[in-house]
Design an enzyme around this catalytic site. Structure first.
Site, PDB file in Angstrom:
ATOM      1  N   THR A   1      46.900  39.787  46.872  1.00 60.69           N
ATOM      2  CA  THR A   1      45.705  40.400  47.422  1.00 60.69           C
ATOM      3  C   THR A   1      45.056  39.424  48.402  1.00 60.69           C
ATOM      4  O   THR A   1      45.514  38.286  48.569  1.00 60.69           O
ATOM      5  CB  THR A   1      44.714  40.820  46.326  1.00 60.69           C
ATOM      6  OG1 THR A   1      43.723  41.684  46.903  1.00 60.69           O
ATOM      7  CG2 THR A   1      44.041  39.616  45.679  1.00 60.69           C
TER       8      THR A   1
ATOM      9  N   HIS B   1      41.342  37.659  49.750  1.00 60.29           N
ATOM     10  CA  HIS B   1      39.922  37.375  49.562  1.00 60.29           C
ATOM     11  C   HIS B   1      39.362  36.826  50.865  1.00 60.29           C
ATOM     12  O   HIS B   1      40.037  36.051  51.560  1.00 60.29           O
ATOM     13  CB  HIS B   1      39.701  36.328  48.466  1.00 60.29           C
ATOM     14  CG  HIS B   1      40.167  36.754  47.115  1.00 60.29           C
ATOM     15  ND1 HIS B   1      39.868  37.980  46.562  1.00 60.29           N
ATOM     16  CD2 HIS B   1      40.909  36.106  46.181  1.00 60.29           C
ATOM     17  CE1 HIS B   1      40.401  38.071  45.365  1.00 60.29           C
ATOM     18  NE2 HIS B   1      41.042  36.947  45.108  1.00 60.29           N
TER      19      HIS B   1
ATOM     20  N   SER C   1      39.938  45.171  43.669  1.00 62.42           N
ATOM     21  CA  SER C   1      41.194  44.692  43.083  1.00 62.42           C
ATOM     22  C   SER C   1      40.885  43.839  41.870  1.00 62.42           C
ATOM     23  O   SER C   1      39.894  43.100  41.852  1.00 62.42           O
ATOM     24  CB  SER C   1      41.974  43.871  44.120  1.00 62.42           C
ATOM     25  OG  SER C   1      42.221  44.635  45.283  1.00 62.42           O
ATOM     26  N   LEU C   2      41.767  43.912  40.878  1.00 62.31           N
ATOM     27  CA  LEU C   2      41.494  43.265  39.592  1.00 62.31           C
ATOM     28  C   LEU C   2      42.727  42.506  39.120  1.00 62.31           C
ATOM     29  O   LEU C   2      43.839  43.021  39.179  1.00 62.31           O
ATOM     30  CB  LEU C   2      41.106  44.352  38.584  1.00 62.31           C
ATOM     31  CG  LEU C   2      40.474  43.960  37.257  1.00 62.31           C
ATOM     32  CD1 LEU C   2      39.655  45.135  36.728  1.00 62.31           C
ATOM     33  CD2 LEU C   2      41.530  43.588  36.231  1.00 62.31           C
ATOM     34  N   GLY C   3      42.510  41.279  38.688  1.00 63.26           N
ATOM     35  CA  GLY C   3      43.584  40.485  38.105  1.00 63.26           C
ATOM     36  C   GLY C   3      42.998  39.484  37.127  1.00 63.26           C
ATOM     37  O   GLY C   3      42.043  38.778  37.466  1.00 63.26           O
TER      38      GLY C   3
ATOM     39  N   GLY D   1      39.408  37.605  37.835  1.00 61.86           N
ATOM     40  CA  GLY D   1      38.433  38.678  37.752  1.00 61.86           C
ATOM     41  C   GLY D   1      38.641  39.798  38.743  1.00 61.86           C
ATOM     42  O   GLY D   1      39.760  40.277  38.938  1.00 61.86           O
TER      43      GLY D   1
ATOM     44  N   CYS E   1      48.331  44.470  46.422  1.00 65.52           N
ATOM     45  CA  CYS E   1      48.642  44.642  44.996  1.00 65.52           C
ATOM     46  C   CYS E   1      50.051  45.170  44.779  1.00 65.52           C
ATOM     47  O   CYS E   1      50.353  45.789  43.745  1.00 65.52           O
ATOM     48  CB  CYS E   1      47.611  45.561  44.334  1.00 65.52           C
ATOM     49  SG  CYS E   1      45.911  44.991  44.549  1.00 65.52           S
TER      50      CYS E   1
END
Length: 224
Positions: free
Chosen positions: A79, A81, A141-143, A154, A172
């Site tokens: 992903t 950031h 997005s979440l991990g 997070g 993702c």
């Protein structure tokens, strides 16, 4: 999901930071936790970076160019950031809180959905792909990683940042996945800091926990 622990969660506002020092500080906090270490939310904006999950496949990095790529220890694929994106790291003693991984994932997704609903944006989670979606486009997005009974990494919510770097990857791990941001969906989009504060409140509510402000951190991150 309501956590059994009555202890408040400390909210740390980190401002804009490079990814790697924050990641290392999360790891250090997790590895040095004891029974008295408070649970924490870290709110941060990162400088531009692609992060690759533990099982991340290199073919999902299409043309990273001048944006650095960091191989991390979270779940999920690649992903992006960058500025204009709220990142919330829930650093929780999940064993102490008797909080299952699926419960934590659902709480994070539900917190994002609740925040977006306050802005008049209807969003949903998908059982086949963690994160939050508006229509077919992904907005958050979440991990996560669980180690020694504690969570780190997070969720990243697109607020008003440049989305073009997502075109350099399969977000993702999904080729052609459209990304969206709050600024394109809400009539009066709040700033990143305001969105982050609201997200923290929404997540604390989902977990049945109180939120306690910590000092504003601008100096190098301490694990304690």
């Amino acid at each position: 999901m309501t956590a059994d622990s009555p202890l408040p969660i400390e909210l740390h506002r980190l401002g804009r930071r490079r990814y790697e020092p924050v990641w290392q500080a999360m790891r250090e906090l997790t590895d040095t936790r004891d029974a008295d270490t408070p649970d924490q939310f870290w709110l941060v904006e990162h400088e531009p970076v692609f992060t690759q999950g533990q099982a991340g496949k290199p073919e999902h990095l299409l043309m990273p160019g001048d944006i650095p790529v960091v191989q991390t220890d979270r779940g999920g694929q690649v992903t992006f950031h960058g500025p204009g994106q709220v990142v919330l790291y829930p650093l929780l003693d999940v064993r102490r809180a008797r909080l299952g991984v699926r419960d934590l994932v659902s709480a994070i997704e539900n917190a994002v959905i609740a925040l977006l609903a306050e802005q008049g944006v209807a969003a949903r989670a998908r059982p086949d792909a963690p994160g939050v979606y508006v229509g077919e486009a992904k907005i958050a997005s979440l991990g996560l990683r669980i180690r020694r009974g504690a969570s780190f990494h997070g969720v990243a919510l697109n607020v008003d940042g440049d989305l073009s770097p997502f075109s350099r990857i399969n977000p993702c791990g999904h080729a052609g996945l459209a990304m969206t941001r709050l600024a394109d969906l809400a009539s009066d989009c709040p700033g990143v800091e305001a969105v982050g504060e609201t997200l923290a409140v929404c997540l604390a509510r989902e977990l049945g926990r109180e939120l306690r402000p910590a000092r504003v951190e601008r100096e190098p991150i301490s694990p304690r």
